[in-house]
Design a protein around this motif. Structure first.
Motif, PDB file in Angstrom:
ATOM      1  N   MET A 115       0.831  -1.209   0.000  1.00 44.36           N
ATOM      2  CA  MET A 115       0.000   0.000   0.000  1.00 44.36           C
ATOM      3  C   MET A 115       0.862   1.255   0.000  1.00 44.36           C
ATOM      4  O   MET A 115       0.522   2.265  -0.641  1.00 44.36           O
ATOM      5  N   GLN A 116       1.981   1.213   0.710  1.00 42.74           N
ATOM      6  CA  GLN A 116       2.908   2.353   0.656  1.00 42.74           C
ATOM      7  C   GLN A 116       3.487   2.465  -0.755  1.00 42.74           C
ATOM      8  O   GLN A 116       3.706   3.558  -1.260  1.00 42.74           O
ATOM      9  N   GLY A 117       3.705   1.311  -1.383  1.00 43.48           N
ATOM     10  CA  GLY A 117       4.184   1.307  -2.765  1.00 43.48           C
ATOM     11  C   GLY A 117       3.210   2.051  -3.677  1.00 43.48           C
ATOM     12  O   GLY A 117       3.604   2.914  -4.473  1.00 43.48           O
ATOM     13  N   HIS A 118       1.908   1.747  -3.538  1.00 45.12           N
ATOM     14  CA  HIS A 118       0.905   2.433  -4.368  1.00 45.12           C
ATOM     15  C   HIS A 118       1.030   3.953  -4.195  1.00 45.12           C
ATOM     16  O   HIS A 118       0.947   4.713  -5.163  1.00 45.12           O
ATOM     17  N   ILE A 119       1.209   4.395  -2.953  1.00 44.57           N
ATOM     18  CA  ILE A 119       1.285   5.841  -2.697  1.00 44.57           C
ATOM     19  C   ILE A 119       2.581   6.421  -3.281  1.00 44.57           C
ATOM     20  O   ILE A 119       2.579   7.478  -3.924  1.00 44.57           O
ATOM     21  N   LEU A 120       3.681   5.694  -3.105  1.00 47.52           N
ATOM     22  CA  LEU A 120       4.973   6.212  -3.578  1.00 47.52           C
ATOM     23  C   LEU A 120       5.103   6.158  -5.100  1.00 47.52           C
ATOM     24  O   LEU A 120       6.052   6.704  -5.674  1.00 47.52           O
ATOM     25  N   ALA A 121       4.125   5.512  -5.760  1.00 49.58           N
ATOM     26  CA  ALA A 121       4.097   5.520  -7.232  1.00 49.58           C
ATOM     27  C   ALA A 121       4.052   6.954  -7.763  1.00 49.58           C
ATOM     28  O   ALA A 121       4.433   7.221  -8.905  1.00 49.58           O
ATOM     29  N   HIS A 122       3.598   7.894  -6.919  1.00 48.10           N
ATOM     30  CA  HIS A 122       3.544   9.297  -7.350  1.00 48.10           C
ATOM     31  C   HIS A 122       4.920   9.900  -7.571  1.00 48.10           C
ATOM     32  O   HIS A 122       5.036  10.966  -8.170  1.00 48.10           O
ATOM     33  N   PHE A 123       5.951   9.225  -7.105  1.00 49.10           N
ATOM     34  CA  PHE A 123       7.306   9.780  -7.240  1.00 49.10           C
ATOM     35  C   PHE A 123       8.075   9.158  -8.407  1.00 49.10           C
ATOM     36  O   PHE A 123       9.223   9.491  -8.645  1.00 49.10           O
ATOM     37  N   LEU A 287     -13.841   8.365 -11.674  1.00 50.69           N
ATOM     38  CA  LEU A 287     -13.175   8.878 -10.475  1.00 50.69           C
ATOM     39  C   LEU A 287     -12.164   9.961 -10.855  1.00 50.69           C
ATOM     40  O   LEU A 287     -12.092  11.015 -10.210  1.00 50.69           O
ATOM     41  N   ARG A 288     -11.416   9.715 -11.918  1.00 52.99           N
ATOM     42  CA  ARG A 288     -10.400  10.695 -12.348  1.00 52.99           C
ATOM     43  C   ARG A 288     -11.071  12.017 -12.726  1.00 52.99           C
ATOM     44  O   ARG A 288     -10.613  13.093 -12.344  1.00 52.99           O
ATOM     45  N   GLN A 289     -12.170  11.916 -13.485  1.00 52.45           N
ATOM     46  CA  GLN A 289     -12.881  13.138 -13.915  1.00 52.45           C
ATOM     47  C   GLN A 289     -13.455  13.888 -12.717  1.00 52.45           C
ATOM     48  O   GLN A 289     -13.303  15.115 -12.609  1.00 52.45           O
ATOM     49  N   ALA A 290     -14.107  13.142 -11.816  1.00 45.10           N
ATOM     50  CA  ALA A 290     -14.737  13.788 -10.656  1.00 45.10           C
ATOM     51  C   ALA A 290     -13.683  14.462  -9.787  1.00 45.10           C
ATOM     52  O   ALA A 290     -13.887  15.576  -9.301  1.00 45.10           O
ATOM     53  N   LEU A 300      -7.665  22.780  -5.002  1.00 41.56           N
ATOM     54  CA  LEU A 300      -6.706  21.800  -4.486  1.00 41.56           C
ATOM     55  C   LEU A 300      -5.780  21.384  -5.628  1.00 41.56           C
ATOM     56  O   LEU A 300      -6.173  21.382  -6.789  1.00 41.56           O
ATOM     57  N   GLU A 301      -4.549  21.022  -5.265  1.00 42.99           N
ATOM     58  CA  GLU A 301      -3.639  20.502  -6.289  1.00 42.99           C
ATOM     59  C   GLU A 301      -3.774  18.983  -6.289  1.00 42.99           C
ATOM     60  O   GLU A 301      -3.604  18.345  -5.253  1.00 42.99           O
ATOM     61  N   LEU A 302      -4.084  18.430  -7.463  1.00 37.35           N
ATOM     62  CA  LEU A 302      -4.404  17.004  -7.552  1.00 37.35           C
ATOM     63  C   LEU A 302      -3.307  16.225  -8.279  1.00 37.35           C
ATOM     64  O   LEU A 302      -2.798  16.667  -9.310  1.00 37.35           O
ATOM     65  N   PHE A 303      -2.978  15.052  -7.741  1.00 35.99           N
ATOM     66  CA  PHE A 303      -2.000  14.168  -8.388  1.00 35.99           C
ATOM     67  C   PHE A 303      -2.672  12.842  -8.708  1.00 35.99           C
ATOM     68  O   PHE A 303      -3.171  12.153  -7.825  1.00 35.99           O
ATOM     69  N   ILE A 304      -2.705  12.516  -9.999  1.00 33.74           N
ATOM     70  CA  ILE A 304      -3.297  11.249 -10.454  1.00 33.74           C
ATOM     71  C   ILE A 304      -2.191  10.466 -11.169  1.00 33.74           C
ATOM     72  O   ILE A 304      -1.566  10.996 -12.085  1.00 33.74           O
ATOM     73  N   PRO A 305      -1.933   9.220 -10.779  1.00 33.33           N
ATOM     74  CA  PRO A 305      -0.834   8.504 -11.446  1.00 33.33           C
ATOM     75  C   PRO A 305      -1.182   8.114 -12.881  1.00 33.33           C
ATOM     76  O   PRO A 305      -2.357   7.915 -13.194  1.00 33.33           O
TER      77      PRO A 305
END
Ligand code: KG4
Ligand code: ZN
Length: 345
Positions: A115-123, A287-290, A300-305
């Protein structure tokens, strides 16, 4: 400090995707995934079949990842693997391979929480993406996968707090189970997404659960869709076939609304302006569109992988492994998989 590059091999085998990736000095060189078609006919992942498929996939997947990265395996600095959460038998294949690989190549092992991996995918960045913006700490991440639905306050790479999570089914699980009720094959999430694009999201309405402020619950939704469809089929046996796009759009609409609403509430309560989404369900177009719409509306600043790093992949494991390598956080040969591995405070 030596000038040698830090090269991490990442291995992911927590569920039904066998994946390997190579990251050099934080830049992704390769990411190779073998999906397992074998589960489709059973309507869900069969753990024993998943382990066997991992066993036959892992060697060629790792070899291809190393080859595509254009590196010599003797230059690898460490091997990172998913320790959990996930299916025990599947995790065992990845962890055993990683241990053997580390011993044979005399490099350290790094364990990663999926799960931490999923979050760190943003980097994750590729070499032509050096200026790509990444989230700044602290940020909030809505992590939505087949097994988890969490809002996480990310204070640092490995300092993460779970603000709220599901008390029963995960969002991905809800998509998959409702798809199964509709007669769609596994995994149903992407299929509902596709059908929803042609349907009316307000055609049918389903109730929202009454749970704590940052808690989620999706099992009631699944049951109400089941009863709704049973009733409609009694009146018209072809109801699902005739209304599948509207059913899909309405189901997706309510799931997305619940997820986005809670993430916005958390952002407001914690005074955080950077929000992110991660995990397989973050591939969902609704979800991405919403999220895009609401982030703009709420400043808000949004980050989508990118899609490749939403569903399970080893690039995210290699990325997390890279940060752990920099922090000198290694695992021993006595490390064991943990199907229910947790993180956070
Ligand atoms: O993160 P992931 O690949 O594996 C887990 O860690 O569970 O997430 C898989 C989940 C499945 O439930 C799948 O149906 C869902 O993500 N999913 C989607 C979409 N793509 C994958 N759900 C809705 N829309 C999608 N486009
Ligand atoms: Zn996952």
């Amino acid at each position: 400090m030596s000038n040698n590059p830090t090269i991490i091999l990442g291995i992911e085998s927590s569920c039904d995707d066998t994946s390997a990736a190579v990251i050099r000095d934080g830049i992704l060189l390769s990411n190779v995934t073998a999906n397992q078609a074998v589960h489709k006919q059973y309507g869900g992942v069969v753990p024993e079949l998943a382990s066997r498929a991992h066993q036959s996939n892992i060697v060629p997947v790792v070899e291809t990842a190393i080859q595509q990265a254009g590196i010599d395996k003797n230059h690898l600095s460490a091997v990172a693997f998913t320790q959990g959460p996930g299916l025990l038998g599947s995790l065992l294949v990845g962890i055993s391979f990683a241990k053997g690989f580390a011993l044979a190549n005399q490099i350290p092992l790094i364990s990663v929480n999926h799960m931490q991996g999923h979050i760190l995918a943003h980097f994750i960045r590729q070499k032509d993406e050096l200026n790509k913006p990444v989230p700044e700490f602290p940020f909030l991440c809505l992590t939505v996968s087949g097994g988890h639905t969490q809002i996480v306050k990310v204070n640092d790479y490995f300092d993460m707090e779970i603000i709220g999570e599901t008390i029963d089914d995960a969002a991905g699980e809800a998509f998959d189970k409702i798809a199964k009720i509709m007669g769609l094959p596994y995994p149903g999430g992407p299929l509902i997404d596709k059908l929803a694009q042609e349907g009316n999201p307000l055609a049918f309405s389903f109730p929202k659960p009454k749970v704590g402020k940052f808690e989620f619950s999706f099992s009631g939704l699944k049951t109400s869709v089941l009863y709704f469809l049973r009733k409609k089929i009694q009146e018209n046996p072809d109801f699902i076939e005739q209304h599948k796009t509207d059913i899909a759009a309405s189901v997706q609409h309510i799931i997305v609304e619940i997820l986005v609403e809670k993430l916005l509430q958390a952002a407001q309560q914690f005074g955080i302006r950077q929000v992110a989404v991660a995990g397989g369900v973050s591939a969902n177009s609704g979800l991405r569109q919403a999220l895009q719409h609401k982030a703009k509306e709420n400043n808000l600043e949004l980050f989508i992988p990118p899609f490749a790093y939403c569903t399970d992949n080893a690039a995210m494991i290699a990325m997390a492994g890279y940060f752990k390598y920099l922090a000198n956080d290694f695992a021993g040969q006595d490390v064991v998989p943990n199907a229910r591995l947790k993180f956070g405070k």
